[in-house]
Design a protein around this motif. Sequence first.
Motif, short mmCIF file in Angstrom:
data_model
loop_
_atom_site.label_atom_id
_atom_site.label_comp_id
_atom_site.label_asym_id
_atom_site.label_seq_id
_atom_site.Cartn_x
_atom_site.Cartn_y
_atom_site.Cartn_z
N CYS A 15 0.86 -1.18 0.00
CA CYS A 15 0.00 0.00 0.00
C CYS A 15 0.90 1.23 0.00
O CYS A 15 1.58 1.51 0.99
CB CYS A 15 -0.90 0.02 1.23
N SER A 16 0.92 1.93 -1.09
CA SER A 16 1.71 3.17 -1.16
C SER A 16 1.14 4.05 -2.26
O SER A 16 0.44 3.58 -3.16
CB SER A 16 3.18 2.88 -1.41
N LYS A 17 1.47 5.31 -2.19
CA LYS A 17 1.00 6.27 -3.18
C LYS A 17 1.73 6.05 -4.50
O LYS A 17 2.93 5.79 -4.51
CB LYS A 17 1.26 7.69 -2.67
N PHE A 18 1.00 6.12 -5.60
CA PHE A 18 1.60 5.96 -6.93
C PHE A 18 2.08 7.32 -7.42
O PHE A 18 1.37 8.32 -7.31
CB PHE A 18 0.59 5.40 -7.93
N TYR A 19 3.29 7.33 -7.97
CA TYR A 19 3.85 8.55 -8.56
C TYR A 19 4.12 8.30 -10.03
O TYR A 19 4.49 7.20 -10.42
CB TYR A 19 5.15 8.94 -7.86
N ASN A 20 3.95 9.32 -10.85
CA ASN A 20 4.16 9.18 -12.28
C ASN A 20 5.60 9.44 -12.71
O ASN A 20 5.90 9.43 -13.90
CB ASN A 20 3.22 10.12 -13.05
N ALA A 21 6.48 9.67 -11.75
CA ALA A 21 7.90 9.84 -12.04
C ALA A 21 8.70 8.94 -11.09
O ALA A 21 8.31 8.73 -9.94
CB ALA A 21 8.31 11.30 -11.83
N ILE A 22 9.79 8.41 -11.61
CA ILE A 22 10.63 7.53 -10.80
C ILE A 22 11.31 8.36 -9.71
O ILE A 22 11.77 9.47 -9.96
CB ILE A 22 11.68 6.83 -11.68
N ASP A 46 7.64 1.47 -16.51
CA ASP A 46 6.53 1.96 -15.68
C ASP A 46 7.09 2.54 -14.37
O ASP A 46 7.67 1.81 -13.57
CB ASP A 46 5.58 0.80 -15.37
N PRO A 47 6.91 3.84 -14.13
CA PRO A 47 7.46 4.45 -12.91
C PRO A 47 6.87 3.86 -11.62
O PRO A 47 7.56 3.80 -10.61
CB PRO A 47 7.12 5.93 -13.04
N VAL A 48 5.64 3.40 -11.66
CA VAL A 48 5.04 2.81 -10.47
C VAL A 48 5.77 1.52 -10.10
O VAL A 48 6.07 1.25 -8.93
CB VAL A 48 3.52 2.56 -10.66
N VAL A 49 6.09 0.71 -11.10
CA VAL A 49 6.83 -0.54 -10.87
C VAL A 49 8.23 -0.21 -10.36
O VAL A 49 8.70 -0.81 -9.39
CB VAL A 49 6.90 -1.38 -12.17
N ALA A 50 8.91 0.74 -11.00
CA ALA A 50 10.26 1.12 -10.56
C ALA A 50 10.24 1.61 -9.12
O ALA A 50 11.08 1.21 -8.30
CB ALA A 50 10.81 2.20 -11.49
#
Length: 141
Positions: A15-22, A46-50
């Motif tokens: 559970c964490s906030k998704f960011y669109n940048a690595i 995908d920045p969320v995966v990274a």
Amino acid sequence: MKEIYLNERTPQIICSKFYNAIHDVRAHCTRSPHYSNLLDAMNISDPVVANCLIDQREIECVLLIPTSKEAAEIMSDISKVPWNCKRAFTQQADMFYPDPHYRSYGGSCGLKAKFLQVSVTDTINALEEEIRTIDNKKILS
């Protein structure tokens, strides 16, 4: 989950906030003149995966060292361990933790790690050969 997995280990829930940048982790990445860290070696689109891999496994602090001999030499001597290196993996899937709490763990049943290869072309060729071998065994059976 327990109904589905019964006695097996249940998957981790993140559970964490998704960011669109690595995440910018340049300030605390491990660096070595001879070896790559896992984050630099991976191509993650995908920045969320990274970010998940950075947050959960600290891939920017994991060094990739080709052989266990080299890894043992580097990781067992605190003066040789690159700054902020928390773990190292070899192509044989061995894992090393740095001195002052130096320890190592053998890879999975002596199998060579498939995804720590230097050349993508070599990896593709090896996998295609593996497919041909399996297809030939099916034909003969």
